[in-house]
Write an enzyme that holds these catalytic residues in place. Structure first.
Site, PDB file in Angstrom:
ATOM      1  N   GLU A 214       0.806  -1.214   0.000  1.00 56.96           N
ATOM      2  CA  GLU A 214       0.000   0.000   0.000  1.00 56.96           C
ATOM      3  C   GLU A 214       0.841   1.267   0.000  1.00 56.96           C
ATOM      4  OE1 GLU A 214      -4.057  -1.460   2.105  1.00 56.96           O
ATOM      5  OE2 GLU A 214      -2.464  -0.954   3.489  1.00 56.96           O
TER       6      GLU A 214
ATOM      7  N   CYS B 264       3.275   8.536   1.597  1.00 60.65           N
ATOM      8  CA  CYS B 264       3.841   7.546   2.510  1.00 60.65           C
ATOM      9  C   CYS B 264       3.973   6.246   1.721  1.00 60.65           C
ATOM     10  CB  CYS B 264       2.887   7.400   3.698  1.00 60.65           C
ATOM     11  SG  CYS B 264       3.391   6.134   4.853  1.00 60.65           S
TER      12      CYS B 264
ATOM     13  N   CYS C 253       6.441  -7.216   6.733  1.00 61.77           N
ATOM     14  CA  CYS C 253       7.585  -6.788   7.542  1.00 61.77           C
ATOM     15  C   CYS C 253       7.949  -7.926   8.479  1.00 61.77           C
ATOM     16  CB  CYS C 253       7.215  -5.546   8.360  1.00 61.77           C
ATOM     17  SG  CYS C 253       8.621  -4.794   9.203  1.00 61.77           S
TER      18      CYS C 253
ATOM     19  N   CYS D 136       6.932  -5.721  15.420  1.00 65.16           N
ATOM     20  CA  CYS D 136       6.572  -4.776  16.478  1.00 65.16           C
ATOM     21  C   CYS D 136       5.144  -5.094  16.927  1.00 65.16           C
ATOM     22  CB  CYS D 136       6.679  -3.339  15.974  1.00 65.16           C
ATOM     23  SG  CYS D 136       8.363  -2.926  15.453  1.00 65.16           S
TER      24      CYS D 136
ATOM     25  N   CYS E  65       1.893  -3.055  15.641  1.00 62.48           N
ATOM     26  CA  CYS E  65       1.792  -2.675  14.223  1.00 62.48           C
ATOM     27  C   CYS E  65       1.070  -3.741  13.425  1.00 62.48           C
ATOM     28  CB  CYS E  65       3.194  -2.455  13.660  1.00 62.48           C
ATOM     29  SG  CYS E  65       3.182  -1.976  11.917  1.00 62.48           S
TER      30      CYS E  65
ATOM     31  N   CYS F  29      -1.185   5.529  10.372  1.00 64.50           N
ATOM     32  CA  CYS F  29       0.071   4.865  10.734  1.00 64.50           C
ATOM     33  C   CYS F  29      -0.193   3.501  11.342  1.00 64.50           C
ATOM     34  CB  CYS F  29       0.836   5.660  11.789  1.00 64.50           C
ATOM     35  SG  CYS F  29       1.144   7.326  11.344  1.00 64.50           S
TER      36      CYS F  29
END
Ligand code: SAH
Length: 372
Positions: free
Chosen positions: A98, A111, A118, A122, A125, A346
């Site tokens: 995205e 962004c 990933c 974390c 996230c 975010c």
């Protein structure tokens, strides 16, 4: 053959200047043609060779046969009530990633993603929950900016480009894809590329210390660091890479980066998690850690996603935390939440990550997901 399958033609997007010069030379043309091509591709956003009128017709025909300018394909696009836009882009038949455009009165920030998924895991996230599939290529990274400028058209801004700022804060850990990210950063800032000022390109990292040192030698862009906790015990839990590179080591790398680059300051991102990292005492510890250094703290209200165990800190707690920092002489701002109605805020970027090759946690991350 002009109808040769697309995959056989070299994608010129994302090639470095020397690589493009070598390609042009191979076709028997002068290397300066590479400069013209760069300028057509990035400055003018042109992908059709036939439109590049200052190139000889025969050269254009050669290019059409041997090369292409290929950007990622758009799968879907969404628009938030606040004007934020999000696109899902195809990585292959199954995977997608995205990018998000955030319009503001004085700028347009794109962004972008650097990986499909990933591996850093974390705990707060949503991208982490998807696991890791693969690194994006340089063409896919710069292709996002190219595509956004095309999709958004002219914006009325002085330079007529919609995207004035680029942040590598989408899916993925950019420093874990060092090899493809660095050439992309060069294309963003090169005056024949997108010609963005260094201060308008920001790389955000969860804290891959060796790669921060390497980056300092390669390019000059703004650095943002996802800190999220004022002590190692909590950061180990929230940002597991901290077990390999604890806070003291990370901060040392940050100050080194600034020294090398003559940079002004580093932005430290700090997600506000209710009852976890948002107490006034923690603000005080954080202030002690950063006081006297060129640091800006950006407090990010947590954006929830399905299945998360965290909640956003209440607004008064965020305000209090900010004031504790300000009182101790630090610069602190609260990031305004944008695009959350389309899951574009975010930490909400999930893309479509299937076939995960991920390993989770600890040393293994370094072995698998991070390039040497
Ligand atoms: N991997 C890089 C790039 C991602 S940037 C990094 O960690 O910096 C995305 C930013 O949003 C990071 O600061 C990240 O920690 C933060 N973030 C992640 N999940 C979030 C969430 N659910 N709510 C708010 N911010 C989040």
């Amino acid at each position: 053959m002009s109808d040769a399958p697309a995959i056989e033609r070299e994608n010129l997007l994302g090639l470095t200047r020397p690589e493009l010069e070598a390609f042009v030379r191979e076709l028997g043309s002068e290397p300066f043609r590479a400069r013209q091509l760069w300028s057509w591709m990035y400055k003018r956003g042109e992908a059709r060779f036939e439109a590049m009128t200052d190139l000889a017709k025969s050269f254009r025909a050669q290019l059409a046969e041997r090369a292409q300018i290929r950007v990622p394909e758009i799968v879907t696009s969404q628009q938030s009530a606040d004007g934020t836009r999000k696109w899902l882009l195809r990585a292959d038949e199954k995977q997608a990633f995205e990018m998000v455009f955030i319009p503001e009165p004085d700028r347009g920030t794109l962004c972008i993603s650097s990986q499909v998924g990933c591996a850093l895991d974390c705990s707060f996230c949503s991208t982490a929950q998807q696991g890791f599939n693969r690194n994006l290529t340089t063409a896919e990274i710069v292709g996002q900016v190219w595509l956004a400028n095309r999709e958004l058209g002219t914006s009325g801004l002085p330079d007529e480009r919609a995207v004035t700022n680029v942040v590598l804060m989408g899916m993925g850990e950019p420093l874990a894809n060092f090899r493809n990210v660095v050439p992309a950063l060069r294309i963003f800032t090169d005056d024949l590329g997108f010609d963005l000022s260094r201060r308008r390109v920001t790389l955000s990292t969860s804290g891959l210390v060796p790669q921060i040192y390497k980056l300092a030698e390669e390019v000059n862009v703004a650095l943002a660091v996802s800190l999220h906790a004022p002590d190692d015990e909590l950061r180990n839990e929230l940002v597991p890479i901290n077990r390999l590179h604890p806070i003291a080591e990370l901060l040392e790398a940050c100050w080194h980066y600034l020294d090398e680059q003559n940079g002004r300051s580093i932005t430290f991102e700090y997600v506000m998690l209710d009852g976890i990292n948002d107490s006034p005492a923690q603000a005080c510890t954080l202030a002690k850690l950063l006081k006297g250094h060129p640091a800006k703290i950006n407090l990010i209200p947590f954006n929830p996603f399905p299945g998360t165990r965290y909640q956003r800190s209440p607004a008064p707690a965020i305000q209090r935390f900010k004031e504790e920092l300000l009182e101790r002489g630090l610069i602190a701002t609260v990031r305004r939440t944008r695009g959350d109605d389309i899951d574009a805020a975010c930490g909400q970027l999930a893309g479509r990550v299937i076939d995960r090759t991920t390993v989770r946690l600890g040393n293994k991350i370094i072995g698998v997901a991070v390039q040497p």
